[in-house]
Design a protein around this motif. Structure first.
Motif, PDB file in Angstrom:
ATOM      1  N   PHE A   1       8.807  15.871   3.660  1.00  0.00           N
ATOM      2  CA  PHE A   1       9.156  15.245   3.367  1.00  0.00           C
ATOM      3  C   PHE A   1       7.726  14.527   2.568  1.00  0.00           C
ATOM      4  N   TYR A   2       6.616  15.200   2.949  1.00  0.00           N
ATOM      5  CA  TYR A   2       5.126  14.577   2.376  1.00  0.00           C
ATOM      6  C   TYR A   2       5.076  15.796   1.249  1.00  0.00           C
ATOM      7  N   ARG A   3       5.395  16.842   1.280  1.00  0.00           N
ATOM      8  CA  ARG A   3       5.494  17.522   0.372  1.00  0.00           C
ATOM      9  C   ARG A   3       5.815  17.292  -0.447  1.00  0.00           C
ATOM     10  N   ALA A   4       6.722  17.171  -0.877  1.00  0.00           N
ATOM     11  CA  ALA A   4       8.028  16.675  -1.948  1.00  0.00           C
ATOM     12  C   ALA A   4       7.651  15.709  -2.992  1.00  0.00           C
ATOM     13  N   VAL A   5       6.952  14.293  -1.784  1.00  0.00           N
ATOM     14  CA  VAL A   5       6.268  13.747  -2.961  1.00  0.00           C
ATOM     15  C   VAL A   5       5.147  14.446  -3.380  1.00  0.00           C
TER      16      VAL A   5
ATOM     17  N   GLU B   1       5.826   5.822   3.949  1.00  0.00           N
ATOM     18  CA  GLU B   1       6.299   5.217   5.475  1.00  0.00           C
ATOM     19  C   GLU B   1       7.839   4.834   5.972  1.00  0.00           C
ATOM     20  N   ARG B   2       8.288   4.008   5.339  1.00  0.00           N
ATOM     21  CA  ARG B   2       9.161   3.410   4.928  1.00  0.00           C
ATOM     22  C   ARG B   2      10.217   4.636   4.247  1.00  0.00           C
ATOM     23  N   ALA B   3      10.017   4.592   3.308  1.00  0.00           N
ATOM     24  CA  ALA B   3      10.176   5.930   2.706  1.00  0.00           C
ATOM     25  C   ALA B   3      11.150   7.495   3.639  1.00  0.00           C
ATOM     26  N   LYS B   4       9.922   7.838   4.280  1.00  0.00           N
ATOM     27  CA  LYS B   4      10.011   8.770   5.257  1.00  0.00           C
ATOM     28  C   LYS B   4      11.162   8.548   5.741  1.00  0.00           C
ATOM     29  N   ASP B   5      11.270   7.134   6.573  1.00  0.00           N
ATOM     30  CA  ASP B   5      12.042   6.927   7.415  1.00  0.00           C
ATOM     31  C   ASP B   5      13.112   6.368   7.160  1.00  0.00           C
ATOM     32  N   ASN B   6      13.569   6.372   6.054  1.00  0.00           N
ATOM     33  CA  ASN B   6      14.787   6.200   5.124  1.00  0.00           C
ATOM     34  C   ASN B   6      15.787   7.588   4.933  1.00  0.00           C
ATOM     35  N   SER B   7      14.432   8.365   4.581  1.00  0.00           N
ATOM     36  CA  SER B   7      15.386   9.521   4.158  1.00  0.00           C
ATOM     37  C   SER B   7      16.198  10.393   4.996  1.00  0.00           C
TER      38      SER B   7
ATOM     39  N   LYS C   1       0.849  -1.548   0.092  1.00  0.00           N
ATOM     40  CA  LYS C   1       0.058   0.049  -0.060  1.00  0.00           C
ATOM     41  C   LYS C   1       0.473   1.260  -0.065  1.00  0.00           C
ATOM     42  N   ALA C   2       0.358   2.115  -0.366  1.00  0.00           N
ATOM     43  CA  ALA C   2       1.159   3.725  -0.260  1.00  0.00           C
ATOM     44  C   ALA C   2       1.582   4.409   0.717  1.00  0.00           C
ATOM     45  N   ASP C   3       1.142   3.714   2.064  1.00  0.00           N
ATOM     46  CA  ASP C   3       0.934   4.701   3.104  1.00  0.00           C
ATOM     47  C   ASP C   3       2.083   3.731   3.274  1.00  0.00           C
ATOM     48  N   HIS C   4       2.146   2.929   3.192  1.00  0.00           N
ATOM     49  CA  HIS C   4       3.170   1.674   3.949  1.00  0.00           C
ATOM     50  C   HIS C   4       4.442   1.979   2.755  1.00  0.00           C
TER      51      HIS C   4
END
Length: 137
Positions: free
Chosen positions: A51-55, A38-44, A32-35
């Motif tokens: 992060f969410y504004r950039a996405v 969340e993983r990308a945010k944690d790794n970034s 799912k997109a949320d998952h």
């Protein structure tokens, strides 16, 4: 190294009129997109709001480019491009071709060389058990 489980099944192939052993990759769940986010945010290491504004900005730009006919290259993944399927028409038929001939819009994906190289490294595993599939009606 990545592993993908294979599913081996015996199935009736109607056009050949015989039973065949078929091998397919076992389908796992769809992430799912949320998952994923969340993983990308944690790794970034980037602030959550940034992060969410950039996405969102990236999604908007990719969408805008695709629906205006551009191909979009995502580094390390590949190229997405807009495509259509259209009915062929007779030469000389004034109604042939053009917008009225289009019956499907789609997005095509061509994987990047890096992704193709990663796929070459995938190992396949199977339990060698052949599943009996129910015949299609």
């Amino acid at each position: 190294m990545s592993e993908i489980k294979l599913k081996v099944s015996k199935r009736r192939v109607a056009y050949m009129k015989k039973d065949m052993v078929l091998t397919n990759a076992e389908i796992y769940s769809t992430i799912k997109a949320d998952h994923l986010l969340e993983r990308a945010k944690d790794n970034s290491g980037i602030d959550e709001g940034e992060f969410y504004r950039a996405v969102k900005a990236l999604q908007k730009e990719i969408r805008n480019f695709l629906v205006t006919g551009h191909g979009v290259q995502v580094p390390g993944l590949g190229i997405f491009k807009f495509s259509v399927a259209a009915h062929a028409g007779e030469v000389g038929d004034e109604d042939a071709g053009g917008a009225s001939a289009v019956y499907r819009r789609k997005i095509l994906f061509r994987p990047a060389k890096e992704l193709k190289n990663e796929l070459e490294k995938v190992e396949f595993v199977t339990d060698n058990e052949i599943e009996e599939e129910e015949p299609e009606p």
